[in-house]
Design an enzyme around this catalytic site. Structure first.
Site, PDB file in Angstrom:
ATOM      1  N   ARG A   1       0.832  -1.215   0.000  1.00 47.73           N
ATOM      2  CA  ARG A   1       0.000   0.000   0.000  1.00 47.73           C
ATOM      3  C   ARG A   1       0.866   1.263   0.000  1.00 47.73           C
ATOM      4  O   ARG A   1       0.493   2.268  -0.618  1.00 47.73           O
ATOM      5  CB  ARG A   1      -0.937  -0.014   1.201  1.00 47.73           C
ATOM      6  CG  ARG A   1      -2.046  -1.018   0.992  1.00 47.73           C
ATOM      7  CD  ARG A   1      -3.095  -0.981   2.061  1.00 47.73           C
ATOM      8  NE  ARG A   1      -4.315  -1.567   1.540  1.00 47.73           N
ATOM      9  CZ  ARG A   1      -5.232  -2.186   2.274  1.00 47.73           C
ATOM     10  NH1 ARG A   1      -5.091  -2.262   3.571  1.00 47.73           N
ATOM     11  NH2 ARG A   1      -6.306  -2.684   1.716  1.00 47.73           N
TER      12      ARG A   1
ATOM     13  N   LYS B   1     -19.508 -17.438  -1.570  1.00 44.55           N
ATOM     14  CA  LYS B   1     -20.962 -17.430  -1.375  1.00 44.55           C
ATOM     15  C   LYS B   1     -21.702 -16.467  -2.286  1.00 44.55           C
ATOM     16  O   LYS B   1     -21.243 -15.354  -2.532  1.00 44.55           O
ATOM     17  CB  LYS B   1     -21.262 -17.015   0.066  1.00 44.55           C
ATOM     18  CG  LYS B   1     -20.860 -18.062   1.072  1.00 44.55           C
ATOM     19  CD  LYS B   1     -21.269 -17.622   2.445  1.00 44.55           C
ATOM     20  CE  LYS B   1     -21.030 -18.726   3.451  1.00 44.55           C
ATOM     21  NZ  LYS B   1     -21.336 -18.265   4.803  1.00 44.55           N
TER      22      LYS B   1
ATOM     23  N   GLY C   1     -10.351  -8.554  -2.383  1.00 45.14           N
ATOM     24  CA  GLY C   1      -9.907  -9.562  -1.414  1.00 45.14           C
ATOM     25  C   GLY C   1      -9.054 -10.670  -1.980  1.00 45.14           C
ATOM     26  O   GLY C   1      -7.919 -10.453  -2.419  1.00 45.14           O
TER      27      GLY C   1
ATOM     28  N   GLY D   1     -13.175  -3.763  -0.377  1.00 45.08           N
ATOM     29  CA  GLY D   1     -14.577  -3.322  -0.270  1.00 45.08           C
ATOM     30  C   GLY D   1     -14.960  -2.269  -1.294  1.00 45.08           C
ATOM     31  O   GLY D   1     -16.041  -2.334  -1.892  1.00 45.08           O
TER      32      GLY D   1
HETATM   33  P1  AMP Z   1     -14.733 -14.644  -1.662  1.00 44.80           P
HETATM   34  O1  AMP Z   1     -14.092 -13.933  -0.500  1.00 44.80           O
HETATM   35  O2  AMP Z   1     -16.216 -14.656  -1.632  1.00 44.80           O
HETATM   36  O3  AMP Z   1     -14.162 -14.193  -2.980  1.00 44.80           O
HETATM   37  O4  AMP Z   1     -14.375 -16.169  -1.483  1.00 44.80           O
HETATM   38  C1  AMP Z   1     -13.080 -16.653  -1.599  1.00 44.80           C
HETATM   39  C2  AMP Z   1     -13.038 -17.987  -0.950  1.00 44.80           C
HETATM   40  O5  AMP Z   1     -13.898 -18.879  -1.634  1.00 44.80           O
HETATM   41  C3  AMP Z   1     -11.671 -18.611  -0.984  1.00 44.80           C
HETATM   42  O6  AMP Z   1     -11.209 -18.728   0.333  1.00 44.80           O
HETATM   43  C4  AMP Z   1     -11.895 -19.986  -1.616  1.00 44.80           C
HETATM   44  O7  AMP Z   1     -11.213 -21.013  -0.938  1.00 44.80           O
HETATM   45  C5  AMP Z   1     -13.372 -20.164  -1.451  1.00 44.80           C
HETATM   46  N1  AMP Z   1     -13.924 -21.092  -2.430  1.00 44.80           N
HETATM   47  C6  AMP Z   1     -13.910 -20.989  -3.759  1.00 44.80           C
HETATM   48  N2  AMP Z   1     -14.496 -22.053  -4.335  1.00 44.80           N
HETATM   49  C7  AMP Z   1     -14.900 -22.878  -3.348  1.00 44.80           C
HETATM   50  C8  AMP Z   1     -15.567 -24.125  -3.290  1.00 44.80           C
HETATM   51  N3  AMP Z   1     -15.941 -24.757  -4.403  1.00 44.80           N
HETATM   52  N4  AMP Z   1     -15.830 -24.673  -2.093  1.00 44.80           N
HETATM   53  C9  AMP Z   1     -15.440 -24.014  -0.960  1.00 44.80           C
HETATM   54  N5  AMP Z   1     -14.813 -22.830  -0.941  1.00 44.80           N
HETATM   55  C10 AMP Z   1     -14.536 -22.269  -2.117  1.00 44.80           C
END
Ligand code: AMP
Length: 399
Positions: free
Chosen positions: A38, A199, A356, A379
């Site tokens: 940063r 999610k 992230g 964010g």
């Molecule tokens: P996000 O912060 O929503 O971008 O999520 C990132 C996280 O999603 C990472 O830590 C990945 O390990 C997790 N992730 C991605 N695909 C899968 C999956 N098929 N099952 C479980 N976790 C996942």
């Protein structure tokens, strides 16, 4: 100019007191900055202002203090790291308003740099309190915002002050805004978005906005499981938000109405346990067993994504295709990242990625530097992908 923001090109900063809002919320280990990314990002703006004879007054927040001074959240050790990065001295004032900084600033010579203590030591920062805004504005003649990552917050130092002083975008902010405009503002088409990650629930607004803006939406990661489930497929023990099946179907409908093609995985890498190098198999998404979980997209799906990228001119990417921290479930993310980097390097694709885990995933794939732009803003980047107005950016626009 691609953006309607005033940049440093039109700022006369010589001998002026320039309040420069930066993101110095750096990770620390044992009182020492452990990752200076940063600081590296804002160093060019600091250097440019200093070289042009400004008195550069750095404003920043650090951590989450409870509205009062506390040593653990002091910016003091960060001043040394900024000085090291710049190769020139950086002063420090133990408060960001009042007599302490006023005296220190009065003693500055043209070109000097000073860092003021954590803006969040004052409760008024996060409340955008007019009294704090006034007290900050008194310390400067101009305001420059170089902290895109804090621009989704209407705080005193990110938004309030911008209305009190002539306000400009710093070079890091300018680069970020240029990249975002390139990706979704006025992009070369076809435009593809990759949305992966854990999610659906955390990315509903993002998906809703993207289906209106992009030509193809490529869905991967855990969130793809919810879409597959919504289409009647069995996903075994996979991460899946079954209560969001209706929402997922509504997103698919909205995409159809907006003429946005949706690309979902057709096969997966599935395992019975979620640990590094767990035995796994490639399986069509119609045949995932009850005791299996989908941890990455499969080879046929990778090919489908790569084919889509071959005719894409602009790509915006948030979220990994699989559980990339746990090999071998990083394979799809790595392969597709390399393909996107290849097309970018050969001039066929503009690629903007951020939010992230995406940055760590691209770093792990070794291609972060080959993308057109990688935002570390988290964010703020996500809110921008959601189509939201960012107060810190809007305040610069209205000037
Ligand atoms: P996000 O912060 O929503 O971008 O999520 C990132 C996280 O999603 C990472 O830590 C990945 O390990 C997790 N992730 C991605 N695909 C899968 C999956 N098929 N099952 C479980 N976790 C996942």
């Amino acid at each position: 100019m691609t953006n309607s923001f005033r940049t440093l090109d039109s700022a006369d900063v010589k001998s002026k007191r320039v309040l420069l809002r930066v993101d110095l919320n750096v990770p620390m280990e044992n009182g020492v900055v452990s990752d200076a990314t940063r600081i590296e990002r804002v160093a060019p703006t600091i250097r440019e202002l200093s070289d042009h004879g400004a008195k550069v007054i750095l404003l920043a927040h650090f951590g989450r203090p409870k509205g009062g001074p506390d040593e653990a959240n002091s910016l003091k050790p960060v001043a040394a790291a900024v000085a090291k990065q710049l190769g020139r001295p950086v002063g420090f004032a133990s408060d960001c308003i009042g007599d302490v900084p006023a005296k220190a600033i009065a003693a500055m010579k043209d070109g000097d740099v000073i860092l003021l203590e954590n803006t969040r030591f004052h409760k008024g920062e996060e409340k955008n309190d007019p009294a704090l805004v006034e007290a900050l504005a008194k310390l400067g003649d101009l305001y420059v915002n170089d902290a895109f990552s804090a621009a989704h917050r209407a705080h005193a130092s990110t938004e309030g002050v911008a209305h009190k002083l002539p306000a400009f975008a710093g070079r890091a902010m300018q680069a970020e805004l240029d990249a975002l405009t390139l990706a979704l503002g006025n992009p070369l088409r076809p435009v593809a978005a990759i949305v992966g990650g854990a999610k659906v629930s955390s990315k509903l607004d993002l998906l809703g906005n993207l289906v209106k803006k992009v030509d193809i939406l490529i869905i991967g990661g855990g969130m793809a499981n919810t879409f597959l489930f919504a289409q009647g497929k069995a996903v075994g023990k996979s991460l899946c938000e079954k209560d969001l099946a209706d929402t997922a179907r509504a997103i698919l409908e909205a995409a159809k109405a907006a003429n946005c093609r949706i690309l979902l995985p057709v096969d997966a890498v599935a395992a019975k346990e979620f640990k590094a190098h767990a035995p796994s198999r490639v399986v069509d998404v119609d045949h995932v067993a009850e005791d299996e979980m989908i941890l990455d997209i499969g080879p046929k799906s990778i090919v489908a994504v790569e084919e889509a990228l071959a005719s894409t001119r602009t790509l915006v990417w948030n979220g990994p295709f699989g559980a990339f921290e746990t090999p071998p479930f990083d394979a799809a993310t790595n392969a597709i990242a390399k393909t996107a980097a290849y097309y970018t390097k050969s001039g066929k694709l503009k690629s903007v990625a951020g939010g992230g885990d995406t940055v760590s995933a691209l770093n792990a794939a070794g291609v972060a530097h080959d993308m057109t732009y990688v935002s570390t803003a988290g964010g703020a980047f996500l809110e921008w992908m959601e189509g939201k107005a960012l107060p810190g950016v809007e305040a610069l626009r209205s000037k």
